[in-house]
Design a protein around this motif. Structure first.
Motif, mmCIF file in Angstrom:
data_model
loop_
_atom_site.group_PDB
_atom_site.id
_atom_site.type_symbol
_atom_site.label_atom_id
_atom_site.label_comp_id
_atom_site.label_asym_id
_atom_site.label_seq_id
_atom_site.Cartn_x
_atom_site.Cartn_y
_atom_site.Cartn_z
ATOM 1 N N ALA A 1 0.829 -1.211 0.000
ATOM 2 C CA ALA A 1 0.000 0.000 0.000
ATOM 3 C C ALA A 1 0.863 1.261 0.000
ATOM 4 O O ALA A 1 0.558 2.236 -0.698
ATOM 5 N N ALA A 2 1.949 1.248 0.761
ATOM 6 C CA ALA A 2 2.831 2.408 0.810
ATOM 7 C C ALA A 2 3.498 2.649 -0.541
ATOM 8 O O ALA A 2 3.615 3.799 -0.998
ATOM 9 N N GLU A 3 3.914 1.566 -1.195
ATOM 10 C CA GLU A 3 4.544 1.718 -2.511
ATOM 11 C C GLU A 3 3.520 2.178 -3.555
ATOM 12 O O GLU A 3 3.838 2.991 -4.427
ATOM 13 N N ALA A 4 2.303 1.677 -3.449
ATOM 14 C CA ALA A 4 1.245 2.120 -4.364
ATOM 15 C C ALA A 4 0.978 3.617 -4.185
ATOM 16 O O ALA A 4 0.817 4.348 -5.174
ATOM 17 N N ARG A 5 0.945 4.082 -2.939
ATOM 18 C CA ARG A 5 0.765 5.519 -2.693
ATOM 19 C C ARG A 5 1.926 6.321 -3.279
ATOM 20 O O ARG A 5 1.725 7.369 -3.900
ATOM 21 N N ARG A 6 3.133 5.825 -3.089
ATOM 22 C CA ARG A 6 4.313 6.527 -3.593
ATOM 23 C C ARG A 6 4.251 6.690 -5.110
ATOM 24 O O ARG A 6 4.676 7.707 -5.662
ATOM 25 N N ARG A 7 3.683 5.677 -5.784
ATOM 26 C CA ARG A 7 3.605 5.706 -7.252
ATOM 27 C C ARG A 7 2.297 6.317 -7.758
ATOM 28 O O ARG A 7 2.067 6.367 -8.965
ATOM 29 N N GLY A 8 1.440 6.734 -6.839
ATOM 30 C CA GLY A 8 0.163 7.304 -7.255
ATOM 31 C C GLY A 8 -0.822 6.281 -7.778
ATOM 32 O O GLY A 8 -1.711 6.598 -8.575
ATOM 33 N N LEU A 9 -0.711 5.044 -7.304
ATOM 34 C CA LEU A 9 -1.566 3.946 -7.778
ATOM 35 C C LEU A 9 -2.525 3.445 -6.709
ATOM 36 O O LEU A 9 -3.246 2.473 -6.930
ATOM 37 N N ASP A 10 -2.553 4.103 -5.551
ATOM 38 C CA ASP A 10 -3.311 3.568 -4.420
ATOM 39 C C ASP A 10 -4.809 3.502 -4.683
ATOM 40 O O ASP A 10 -5.500 2.661 -4.108
ATOM 41 N N ALA A 11 -5.337 4.335 -5.578
ATOM 42 C CA ALA A 11 -6.773 4.287 -5.865
ATOM 43 C C ALA A 11 -7.159 3.022 -6.620
ATOM 44 O O ALA A 11 -8.343 2.657 -6.659
ATOM 45 N N LEU A 12 -6.168 2.347 -7.206
ATOM 46 C CA LEU A 12 -6.453 1.162 -8.021
ATOM 47 C C LEU A 12 -6.209 -0.153 -7.285
ATOM 48 O O LEU A 12 -6.605 -1.208 -7.775
ATOM 49 N N ILE A 13 -5.546 -0.115 -6.128
ATOM 50 C CA ILE A 13 -5.181 -1.355 -5.438
ATOM 51 C C ILE A 13 -5.910 -1.443 -4.105
ATOM 52 O O ILE A 13 -5.762 -0.581 -3.242
ATOM 53 N N SER A 14 -6.704 -2.493 -3.950
ATOM 54 C CA SER A 14 -7.407 -2.771 -2.696
ATOM 55 C C SER A 14 -6.695 -3.924 -2.000
ATOM 56 O O SER A 14 -6.587 -5.020 -2.553
ATOM 57 N N CYS A 15 -6.206 -3.675 -0.798
ATOM 58 C CA CYS A 15 -5.505 -4.706 -0.030
ATOM 59 C C CYS A 15 -6.488 -5.415 0.898
ATOM 60 O O CYS A 15 -7.229 -4.761 1.633
ATOM 61 N N VAL A 16 -6.476 -6.730 0.842
ATOM 62 C CA VAL A 16 -7.397 -7.552 1.630
ATOM 63 C C VAL A 16 -6.575 -8.529 2.462
ATOM 64 O O VAL A 16 -5.844 -9.361 1.905
ATOM 65 N N GLN A 17 -6.688 -8.430 3.780
ATOM 66 C CA GLN A 17 -6.003 -9.389 4.642
ATOM 67 C C GLN A 17 -6.913 -10.582 4.866
ATOM 68 O O GLN A 17 -8.009 -10.453 5.425
ATOM 69 N N ALA A 18 -6.456 -11.742 4.417
ATOM 70 C CA ALA A 18 -7.284 -12.947 4.527
ATOM 71 C C ALA A 18 -6.422 -14.186 4.398
ATOM 72 O O ALA A 18 -5.369 -14.174 3.751
ATOM 73 N N ASP A 19 -6.880 -15.245 5.016
ATOM 74 C CA ASP A 19 -6.354 -16.585 4.780
ATOM 75 C C ASP A 19 -7.054 -17.090 3.525
ATOM 76 O O ASP A 19 -8.287 -17.128 3.472
ATOM 77 N N LEU A 20 -6.305 -17.457 2.515
ATOM 78 C CA LEU A 20 -6.921 -17.841 1.242
ATOM 79 C C LEU A 20 -7.858 -19.034 1.375
ATOM 80 O O LEU A 20 -8.759 -19.198 0.551
ATOM 81 N N SER A 21 -7.665 -19.847 2.397
ATOM 82 C CA SER A 21 -8.557 -21.001 2.554
ATOM 83 C C SER A 21 -9.999 -20.572 2.819
ATOM 84 O O SER A 21 -10.932 -21.329 2.577
ATOM 85 N N GLY A 22 -10.184 -19.343 3.302
ATOM 86 C CA GLY A 22 -11.534 -18.855 3.552
ATOM 87 C C GLY A 22 -11.942 -17.695 2.677
ATOM 88 O O GLY A 22 -13.071 -17.216 2.765
#
Length: 199
Positions: free
Chosen positions: A83-104
């Motif tokens: 998220a920090a790198e996306a903000r630095r590059r001006g891409l944060d509006a396009l990337i949604s970060c989701v914290q999850a265990d992929l099994s669920g």
């Protein structure tokens, strides 16, 4: 990231990957070659799902191409780095970060132009990921093979692809564009799949 979901607080994968990323290893923001190949296919309009993404250069590459990205990982440290790198590059509006265990995890929306996973394997997750690919979209996957356990004896067998996988597990309607083994006697052999869902 916000508060850690209660079901992940003591999750061993979360703790292991957080420690790794906090220690300064595991992230370069270089896009994965599989992401580069998939994004060059002429995919339909739509978002990208990057699974077990870590601090992903692939998510950034897709965002540079103007695609919305759902970046899923169990580690909030990895997601914070991304998220920090996306903000630095001006891409944060396009990337949604989701914290999850992929099994669920279940995809929203269930029609991604590209579903990508380049460092994780779970036979139960694979059909869910394949089912999230839109018509004419692509699925890219890379994971250790069973052969990798020669170089890494402590590698859990459940995290390793058996012969023919993952192509042999694709649901009907997919065409395999490539599936190749990448021998590595030091780190362990990986297998890379690129497949397309037909209309």
């Amino acid at each position: 990231m916000g508060d850690v979901p209660a079901d992940l607080a003591a999750h061993p994968d979360r703790l292991r990957w957080n420690a790794r990323y906090e220690g300064g290893s595991g992230g370069s923001f270089e896009p994965h070659p599989l992401a580069e190949a998939a994004l060059a296919l002429g995919l339909p309009d739509g978002a990208v799902a990057d699974l077990a993404c870590g601090p992903s250069g692939s998510a950034l590459l897709a965002a540079v191409a103007g695609r919305r990205v759902t970046a899923v990982d169990v580690s909030e440290v990895a997601l914070d780095l991304l998220a920090a790198e996306a903000r630095r590059r001006g891409l944060d509006a396009l990337i949604s970060c989701v914290q999850a265990d992929l099994s669920g995890w279940r995809p929203e929306p269930p029609d991604y132009a590209l579903v990508l996973c380049t460092g994780y394997w779970d036979r139960a997750v694979f059909p869910v990921a394949a089912g999230a690919v839109a018509e004419n979209g692509a699925l890219g996957w890379e994971a250790f093979t069973a052969e990798a356990r020669r170089a890494r004896p402590g590698l859990c067998p459940a995290w390793c692809l058996e012969p023919g996988e993952p192509a042999s597990l694709l649901p009907e309607g997919f065409t395999v564009l490539s599936q190749d083994d990448l021998p590595d006697t030091r780190h362990g052999t990986r297998r890379r799949l690129l497949a397309r869902r037909e209309s």
